[in-house]
Design a protein around this motif. Sequence first.
Motif, PDB file in Angstrom:
ATOM      1  N   LEU A  53       1.322  -5.859   9.867  1.00 59.95           N
ATOM      2  CA  LEU A  53       1.116  -7.492   9.909  1.00 59.95           C
ATOM      3  C   LEU A  53       0.151  -7.959   8.825  1.00 59.95           C
ATOM      4  O   LEU A  53       0.496  -9.017   8.348  1.00 59.95           O
ATOM      5  CB  LEU A  53       0.635  -7.839  11.373  1.00 59.95           C
ATOM      6  N   GLY A  54      -0.939  -7.195   8.477  1.00 63.34           N
ATOM      7  CA  GLY A  54      -1.552  -7.366   7.331  1.00 63.34           C
ATOM      8  C   GLY A  54      -0.764  -7.630   5.897  1.00 63.34           C
ATOM      9  O   GLY A  54      -1.226  -8.526   5.226  1.00 63.34           O
ATOM     10  N   PHE A  55      -0.128  -6.745   5.961  1.00 65.74           N
ATOM     11  CA  PHE A  55       0.997  -6.683   5.002  1.00 65.74           C
ATOM     12  C   PHE A  55       1.648  -7.865   4.532  1.00 65.74           C
ATOM     13  O   PHE A  55       1.995  -8.588   3.565  1.00 65.74           O
ATOM     14  CB  PHE A  55       1.557  -5.454   4.585  1.00 65.74           C
ATOM     15  N   LEU A  56       2.401  -8.311   5.750  1.00 64.69           N
ATOM     16  CA  LEU A  56       3.173  -9.656   6.115  1.00 64.69           C
ATOM     17  C   LEU A  56       2.408 -10.752   5.508  1.00 64.69           C
ATOM     18  O   LEU A  56       2.746 -11.693   4.843  1.00 64.69           O
ATOM     19  CB  LEU A  56       3.804  -9.619   7.450  1.00 64.69           C
ATOM     20  N   ARG A  57       1.197 -10.808   6.011  1.00 65.11           N
ATOM     21  CA  ARG A  57       0.223 -11.783   5.728  1.00 65.11           C
ATOM     22  C   ARG A  57      -0.150 -11.899   4.494  1.00 65.11           C
ATOM     23  O   ARG A  57       0.028 -13.039   3.650  1.00 65.11           O
ATOM     24  CB  ARG A  57      -1.075 -11.778   6.690  1.00 65.11           C
ATOM     25  N   ARG A  58      -0.418 -10.970   3.586  1.00 65.78           N
ATOM     26  CA  ARG A  58      -0.694 -10.810   2.346  1.00 65.78           C
ATOM     27  C   ARG A  58       0.740 -11.147   1.451  1.00 65.78           C
ATOM     28  O   ARG A  58       0.434 -11.738   0.580  1.00 65.78           O
ATOM     29  CB  ARG A  58      -1.163  -9.305   1.810  1.00 65.78           C
ATOM     30  N   SER A  59       1.761 -10.820   1.896  1.00 65.30           N
ATOM     31  CA  SER A  59       2.877 -11.127   1.220  1.00 65.30           C
ATOM     32  C   SER A  59       3.075 -12.745   1.058  1.00 65.30           C
ATOM     33  O   SER A  59       3.650 -13.418   0.295  1.00 65.30           O
ATOM     34  CB  SER A  59       4.278 -10.754   1.934  1.00 65.30           C
ATOM     35  N   VAL A  60       2.652 -13.491   2.253  1.00 60.98           N
ATOM     36  CA  VAL A  60       2.776 -14.857   2.079  1.00 60.98           C
ATOM     37  C   VAL A  60       1.626 -15.626   1.408  1.00 60.98           C
ATOM     38  O   VAL A  60       1.855 -16.325   0.443  1.00 60.98           O
ATOM     39  CB  VAL A  60       2.477 -15.563   3.343  1.00 60.98           C
ATOM     40  N   ASP A  61       0.329 -15.027   1.544  1.00 57.13           N
ATOM     41  CA  ASP A  61      -0.676 -15.392   0.609  1.00 57.13           C
ATOM     42  C   ASP A  61      -0.652 -15.215  -0.825  1.00 57.13           C
ATOM     43  O   ASP A  61      -1.101 -16.082  -1.590  1.00 57.13           O
ATOM     44  CB  ASP A  61      -2.003 -14.872   1.186  1.00 57.13           C
TER      45      ASP A  61
ATOM     46  N   GLY B 206       0.821  -1.246   0.025  1.00 61.71           N
ATOM     47  CA  GLY B 206       0.049  -0.116   0.080  1.00 61.71           C
ATOM     48  C   GLY B 206       0.965   1.283   0.028  1.00 61.71           C
ATOM     49  O   GLY B 206       0.480   2.236   0.724  1.00 61.71           O
ATOM     50  N   LEU B 207       2.006   1.213  -0.718  1.00 61.50           N
ATOM     51  CA  LEU B 207       2.713   2.398  -0.717  1.00 61.50           C
ATOM     52  C   LEU B 207       2.703   3.286  -2.050  1.00 61.50           C
ATOM     53  O   LEU B 207       3.596   4.114  -2.170  1.00 61.50           O
ATOM     54  CB  LEU B 207       4.176   2.038  -0.451  1.00 61.50           C
ATOM     55  N   SER B 208       2.026   3.033  -3.094  1.00 63.99           N
ATOM     56  CA  SER B 208       1.898   3.514  -4.363  1.00 63.99           C
ATOM     57  C   SER B 208       1.787   4.899  -4.214  1.00 63.99           C
ATOM     58  O   SER B 208       2.589   5.749  -5.078  1.00 63.99           O
ATOM     59  CB  SER B 208       0.871   3.076  -5.016  1.00 63.99           C
ATOM     60  N   GLY B 209       1.213   5.640  -3.394  1.00 62.21           N
ATOM     61  CA  GLY B 209       0.997   7.326  -3.372  1.00 62.21           C
ATOM     62  C   GLY B 209       2.070   7.847  -2.285  1.00 62.21           C
ATOM     63  O   GLY B 209       2.179   9.049  -2.239  1.00 62.21           O
ATOM     64  N   ARG B 210       3.037   6.996  -1.981  1.00 62.79           N
ATOM     65  CA  ARG B 210       4.246   7.552  -1.035  1.00 62.79           C
ATOM     66  C   ARG B 210       5.679   7.421  -1.392  1.00 62.79           C
ATOM     67  O   ARG B 210       6.606   7.611  -0.654  1.00 62.79           O
ATOM     68  CB  ARG B 210       4.022   6.954   0.449  1.00 62.79           C
TER      69      ARG B 210
ATOM     70  N   GLY C  49       3.979   3.979  10.700  1.00 67.25           N
ATOM     71  CA  GLY C  49       3.519   2.801  10.208  1.00 67.25           C
ATOM     72  C   GLY C  49       3.840   2.561   8.916  1.00 67.25           C
ATOM     73  O   GLY C  49       4.185   1.822   8.238  1.00 67.25           O
ATOM     74  N   GLN C  50       3.779   3.809   8.188  1.00 67.90           N
ATOM     75  CA  GLN C  50       4.425   3.863   6.594  1.00 67.90           C
ATOM     76  C   GLN C  50       5.662   3.592   6.479  1.00 67.90           C
ATOM     77  O   GLN C  50       6.210   3.104   5.267  1.00 67.90           O
ATOM     78  CB  GLN C  50       4.236   5.256   6.109  1.00 67.90           C
ATOM     79  N   GLN C  51       6.797   4.117   7.437  1.00 68.25           N
ATOM     80  CA  GLN C  51       7.996   3.752   7.380  1.00 68.25           C
ATOM     81  C   GLN C  51       8.340   2.338   7.619  1.00 68.25           C
ATOM     82  O   GLN C  51       9.132   1.572   6.977  1.00 68.25           O
ATOM     83  CB  GLN C  51       9.007   4.740   8.425  1.00 68.25           C
ATOM     84  N   GLN C  52       7.402   1.741   8.484  1.00 65.13           N
ATOM     85  CA  GLN C  52       7.734   0.273   8.354  1.00 65.13           C
ATOM     86  C   GLN C  52       7.349  -0.507   7.124  1.00 65.13           C
ATOM     87  O   GLN C  52       7.896  -1.571   6.891  1.00 65.13           O
ATOM     88  CB  GLN C  52       7.045  -0.453   9.730  1.00 65.13           C
ATOM     89  N   ARG C  53       6.320   0.086   6.713  1.00 65.69           N
ATOM     90  CA  ARG C  53       5.843  -0.318   5.274  1.00 65.69           C
ATOM     91  C   ARG C  53       7.202  -0.404   4.248  1.00 65.69           C
ATOM     92  O   ARG C  53       7.143  -1.455   3.593  1.00 65.69           O
ATOM     93  CB  ARG C  53       4.693   0.262   4.872  1.00 65.69           C
ATOM     94  N   VAL C  54       7.727   0.580   4.334  1.00 63.66           N
ATOM     95  CA  VAL C  54       8.789   0.879   3.401  1.00 63.66           C
ATOM     96  C   VAL C  54      10.075  -0.320   3.785  1.00 63.66           C
ATOM     97  O   VAL C  54      10.591  -1.020   2.734  1.00 63.66           O
ATOM     98  CB  VAL C  54       9.469   2.048   3.480  1.00 63.66           C
ATOM     99  N   ALA C  55      10.084  -0.414   5.110  1.00 68.88           N
ATOM    100  CA  ALA C  55      11.042  -1.469   5.314  1.00 68.88           C
ATOM    101  C   ALA C  55      10.728  -3.092   5.148  1.00 68.88           C
ATOM    102  O   ALA C  55      11.461  -3.716   4.593  1.00 68.88           O
ATOM    103  CB  ALA C  55      11.328  -1.583   6.913  1.00 68.88           C
TER     104      ALA C  55
END
Length: 262
Positions: free
Chosen positions: A198-206, A147-151, A162-168
């Motif tokens: 955590l939701g993004f980590l779950r999606r990366s697995v699924d 979910g980082l397309s606009g950032r 939260g956005q910084q950790q999404r970058v990580a």
Amino acid sequence: MTTAVANPRTGGSGGRTAVAAAGRQVVKAYGSGDTRVVALDRVDVDIAAGAFTAIMGPSGSGKSTLMHCLAGLDSVTSGQIRIGDQEITSLKDKKLTRLRRDRIGFIFQAFNLLPTLNAVENITLPMDIAGRKVDQRWLDQVVETVGLSGRLKHRPNQLSGGQQQRVAVARALAARPEIIFGDEPTGNLDSRAGAEVLGFLRRSVDELGQTIVMVTHDPVAASYADRVLYLADGRIVDEMLRPSAEAVLDRMKSFDTFGRVS
């Protein structure tokens, strides 16, 4: 060493899957003689590929030590560690560094972003350093997943925690590692931002087929995993498939809260 294990995503009843990382009779000790402290005590473990594994235990149980040994960030006193089919405990420093760079991703509590680089530059930095070409199609998929397309053009100081950790997270995913290790990756985030990551980590697995191993003390975080391993006094003492936060919390209550080495 085992090359396939029961698939935790199907509750162990849906066939077998490859082993992404494994340890056999792993001992990690500090000091000697009367001051010797055993952090890991003859641990046997298999980490299923394409699944989300959480490692839990009381403070001092050895959970972070186990993750660091599996990831090649720390040496073992005895025993064997494998990443895929590669035994890593005998590797020299240069080869081990290359293996971590090329085959393993890391996510930590601290975001470890460079403040002078924007989001996409931080995401691709490890590949740039390694001289590897960025797979733009995969990068776009990763960015969309987290979910980082606009950032992407924002620098870290323009992003929330939260956005910084999404970058990580995206940085760890972008190089398409065989396995990602997370050490309390939501530890510095509030509950809402933590749930997003955590939701993004779950999606990366699924959705992306990623393999993730996460150390956490949080039952809610553990509930995102397919499998929870419980450590106490340097040994794996239990596991849970398809965990719920309530079941994880109940299991944690049974542990002595005073351990040895975290």
